[in-house]
Design a protein around this motif. Structure first.
Motif, PDB file in Angstrom:
ATOM      1  N   GLN A  86       1.139  -0.844   0.089  1.00 11.47           N
ATOM      2  CA  GLN A  86       0.100  -0.364   0.197  1.00 11.47           C
ATOM      3  C   GLN A  86       1.077   0.828   0.016  1.00 11.47           C
ATOM      4  O   GLN A  86       1.502   1.557   0.847  1.00 11.47           O
ATOM      5  CB  GLN A  86      -1.037   0.288   0.943  1.00 11.47           C
ATOM      6  CG  GLN A  86      -2.032   1.329   1.273  1.00 11.47           C
ATOM      7  CD  GLN A  86      -3.227   0.806   2.080  1.00 11.47           C
ATOM      8  OE1 GLN A  86      -2.810   0.223   3.578  1.00 11.47           O
ATOM      9  NE2 GLN A  86      -3.621   1.734   2.731  1.00 11.47           N
ATOM     10  N   GLY A  87       0.644   2.055  -0.803  1.00  8.05           N
ATOM     11  CA  GLY A  87       0.832   3.505  -1.092  1.00  8.05           C
ATOM     12  C   GLY A  87       2.320   3.418  -1.747  1.00  8.05           C
ATOM     13  O   GLY A  87       3.537   4.624  -2.125  1.00  8.05           O
ATOM     14  N   THR A  88       3.216   2.207  -1.958  1.00  6.58           N
ATOM     15  CA  THR A  88       4.201   2.328  -3.121  1.00  6.58           C
ATOM     16  C   THR A  88       4.035   3.108  -4.252  1.00  6.58           C
ATOM     17  O   THR A  88       2.754   2.614  -4.799  1.00  6.58           O
ATOM     18  CB  THR A  88       4.604   0.755  -3.169  1.00  6.58           C
ATOM     19  OG1 THR A  88       4.641  -0.259  -2.386  1.00  6.58           O
ATOM     20  CG2 THR A  88       5.564   1.090  -4.316  1.00  6.58           C
ATOM     21  N   PRO A  89       4.592   3.697  -4.565  1.00  4.89           N
ATOM     22  CA  PRO A  89       4.472   4.865  -6.039  1.00  4.89           C
ATOM     23  C   PRO A  89       5.094   5.011  -6.977  1.00  4.89           C
ATOM     24  O   PRO A  89       5.449   3.279  -7.363  1.00  4.89           O
ATOM     25  CB  PRO A  89       5.642   5.473  -5.496  1.00  4.89           C
ATOM     26  CG  PRO A  89       7.160   5.495  -4.615  1.00  4.89           C
ATOM     27  CD  PRO A  89       6.056   4.298  -3.820  1.00  4.89           C
ATOM     28  N   TYR A  90       4.098   4.952  -7.296  1.00  7.74           N
ATOM     29  CA  TYR A  90       3.664   4.848  -9.449  1.00  7.74           C
ATOM     30  C   TYR A  90       5.125   5.439  -9.786  1.00  7.74           C
ATOM     31  O   TYR A  90       5.932   6.137  -9.763  1.00  7.74           O
ATOM     32  CB  TYR A  90       2.666   5.455 -10.369  1.00  7.74           C
ATOM     33  CG  TYR A  90       2.530   5.078 -11.769  1.00  7.74           C
ATOM     34  CD1 TYR A  90       2.313   3.509 -11.920  1.00  7.74           C
ATOM     35  CD2 TYR A  90       3.549   5.270 -12.290  1.00  7.74           C
ATOM     36  CE1 TYR A  90       2.592   3.533 -12.629  1.00  7.74           C
ATOM     37  CE2 TYR A  90       3.429   6.197 -13.815  1.00  7.74           C
ATOM     38  CZ  TYR A  90       2.951   4.582 -14.666  1.00  7.74           C
ATOM     39  OH  TYR A  90       3.211   4.479 -15.325  1.00  7.74           O
ATOM     40  N   ASN A 118      10.150   0.632  -4.629  1.00  7.92           N
ATOM     41  CA  ASN A 118      10.524   2.352  -4.924  1.00  7.92           C
ATOM     42  C   ASN A 118       9.745   2.910  -5.505  1.00  7.92           C
ATOM     43  O   ASN A 118       9.595   3.777  -5.609  1.00  7.92           O
ATOM     44  CB  ASN A 118      12.201   2.121  -4.913  1.00  7.92           C
ATOM     45  CG  ASN A 118      12.993   1.984  -3.627  1.00  7.92           C
ATOM     46  OD1 ASN A 118      12.801   2.096  -2.767  1.00  7.92           O
ATOM     47  ND2 ASN A 118      14.301   1.662  -4.330  1.00  7.92           N
ATOM     48  N   GLY A 119       8.678   2.118  -6.168  1.00  9.89           N
ATOM     49  CA  GLY A 119       8.430   2.662  -7.134  1.00  9.89           C
ATOM     50  C   GLY A 119       8.259   1.702  -8.566  1.00  9.89           C
ATOM     51  O   GLY A 119       9.050   0.071  -9.193  1.00  9.89           O
ATOM     52  N   ILE A 120       7.199   0.885  -9.090  1.00 15.56           N
ATOM     53  CA  ILE A 120       6.487   0.243  -9.770  1.00 15.56           C
ATOM     54  C   ILE A 120       5.343   0.815 -10.790  1.00 15.56           C
ATOM     55  O   ILE A 120       4.679   1.205 -10.194  1.00 15.56           O
ATOM     56  CB  ILE A 120       5.845  -0.957  -8.837  1.00 15.56           C
ATOM     57  CG1 ILE A 120       5.842  -2.152  -9.401  1.00 15.56           C
ATOM     58  CG2 ILE A 120       4.297  -0.868  -7.967  1.00 15.56           C
ATOM     59  CD1 ILE A 120       5.745  -3.556  -8.957  1.00 15.56           C
ATOM     60  N   ASP A 121       5.514  -0.063 -11.704  1.00 16.17           N
ATOM     61  CA  ASP A 121       3.811   0.704 -12.195  1.00 16.17           C
ATOM     62  C   ASP A 121       3.155  -0.851 -12.217  1.00 16.17           C
ATOM     63  O   ASP A 121       3.415  -1.635 -11.929  1.00 16.17           O
ATOM     64  CB  ASP A 121       4.799   0.759 -13.675  1.00 16.17           C
ATOM     65  CG  ASP A 121       4.961  -0.830 -14.855  1.00 16.17           C
ATOM     66  OD1 ASP A 121       5.226  -1.883 -14.666  1.00 16.17           O
ATOM     67  OD2 ASP A 121       5.834  -0.018 -15.290  1.00 16.17           O
ATOM     68  N   CYS A 122       1.916  -0.628 -13.346  1.00 16.19           N
ATOM     69  CA  CYS A 122       0.269  -1.138 -12.737  1.00 16.19           C
ATOM     70  C   CYS A 122       1.022  -2.882 -12.975  1.00 16.19           C
ATOM     71  O   CYS A 122       0.495  -3.246 -13.031  1.00 16.19           O
ATOM     72  CB  CYS A 122      -0.177  -1.052 -13.781  1.00 16.19           C
ATOM     73  SG  CYS A 122      -0.113  -0.965 -15.920  1.00 16.19           S
ATOM     74  N   LEU A 155      -7.704  -3.478  -7.300  1.00 14.70           N
ATOM     75  CA  LEU A 155      -5.843  -3.712  -6.624  1.00 14.70           C
ATOM     76  C   LEU A 155      -5.157  -2.772  -8.285  1.00 14.70           C
ATOM     77  O   LEU A 155      -5.482  -3.719  -8.732  1.00 14.70           O
ATOM     78  CB  LEU A 155      -5.636  -4.458  -5.773  1.00 14.70           C
ATOM     79  CG  LEU A 155      -4.475  -4.723  -5.816  1.00 14.70           C
ATOM     80  CD1 LEU A 155      -3.632  -3.600  -4.298  1.00 14.70           C
ATOM     81  CD2 LEU A 155      -4.103  -5.452  -4.513  1.00 14.70           C
ATOM     82  N   HIS A 156      -4.767  -2.061  -7.656  1.00 14.49           N
ATOM     83  CA  HIS A 156      -3.869  -1.556  -8.801  1.00 14.49           C
ATOM     84  C   HIS A 156      -2.709  -0.705  -8.553  1.00 14.49           C
ATOM     85  O   HIS A 156      -3.082  -0.351  -7.060  1.00 14.49           O
ATOM     86  CB  HIS A 156      -4.145  -0.911  -9.437  1.00 14.49           C
ATOM     87  CG  HIS A 156      -5.233   0.455  -9.271  1.00 14.49           C
ATOM     88  ND1 HIS A 156      -5.144   1.476 -10.365  1.00 14.49           N
ATOM     89  CD2 HIS A 156      -6.333   1.514  -8.760  1.00 14.49           C
ATOM     90  CE1 HIS A 156      -5.558   2.410  -9.832  1.00 14.49           C
ATOM     91  NE2 HIS A 156      -6.726   2.084  -8.712  1.00 14.49           N
ATOM     92  N   VAL A 157      -1.612  -0.213  -9.518  1.00 18.84           N
ATOM     93  CA  VAL A 157      -0.807   1.179  -8.871  1.00 18.84           C
ATOM     94  C   VAL A 157      -1.209   2.354  -9.834  1.00 18.84           C
ATOM     95  O   VAL A 157      -1.682   2.574 -10.883  1.00 18.84           O
ATOM     96  CB  VAL A 157       0.560   0.397  -9.607  1.00 18.84           C
ATOM     97  CG1 VAL A 157       1.680   1.910  -9.046  1.00 18.84           C
ATOM     98  CG2 VAL A 157       0.978  -0.666  -9.306  1.00 18.84           C
TER      99      VAL A 157
END
Length: 156
Positions: A47-51, A59-63, A125-127
């Protein structure tokens, strides 16, 4: 060929022993509750991991990377890296029959542009580019216009 059959038998046995659930749509409520629990626990962890476009870590992930990693970790299912490739996996099902764990795809008018995981009650659930890993409503004004299709990947 024999090795593939053996590998499949081992995978099914492992999933049954570990409590990971694969389903075809005719399962009882307890199977859906197990998938729901797995997904909710996974969400709490991310939860809250940035896009981040092209990102693959906390540290950052895409959908599409998030979906790929979620399916591998929770269900030991290997998915392609992009949403445009992921849409080719599984079986299309009507949105009215969507189950926990189904993939939901969205488009920007011309092509598939986003993917998430159905969480029941019109949630997925998604980014998000603004909120990072989150749960959103498919019925929102934004997402309802863009829903393209639902695919069931988890199957016996």
């Amino acid at each position: 060929m024999v090795f593939r059959i053996f590998k499949l038998v081992v995978l099914i046995a492992t999933l049954q022993i570990t409590g990971c659930v694969v389903f075809t749509g005719d399962e009882d409520l307890s199977s859906q509750n197990e998938v729901k629990t797995l997904l909710n626990n996974h969400y709490q962890n991310w939860q809250g991991t940035p896009y981040r476009y092209g990102g693959t870590t906390k540290n950052g992930i895409d959908c599409s990377a998030f979906i790929q990693q979620t399916y591998k970790k929770l269900f030991d299912v290997k998915l392609p890296r992009s949403s445009r490739s992921q849409i080719k996996v599984g079986k299309r099902v009507p949105y009215s029959q969507a189950m926990y764990g189904d993939l939901v795809f969205f488009h920007n008018g011309r092509k598939v542009s986003h993917v998430g995981i159905f969480m029941g009650e019109s949630k997925f659930l998604h980014v998000s580019t603004r909120k990072g890993v989150t749960i959103s409503s498919i019925n929102s004004k934004y997402w309802s216009k863009r829903l393209y299709r639902v695919n069931r990947v988890l199957a016996n």
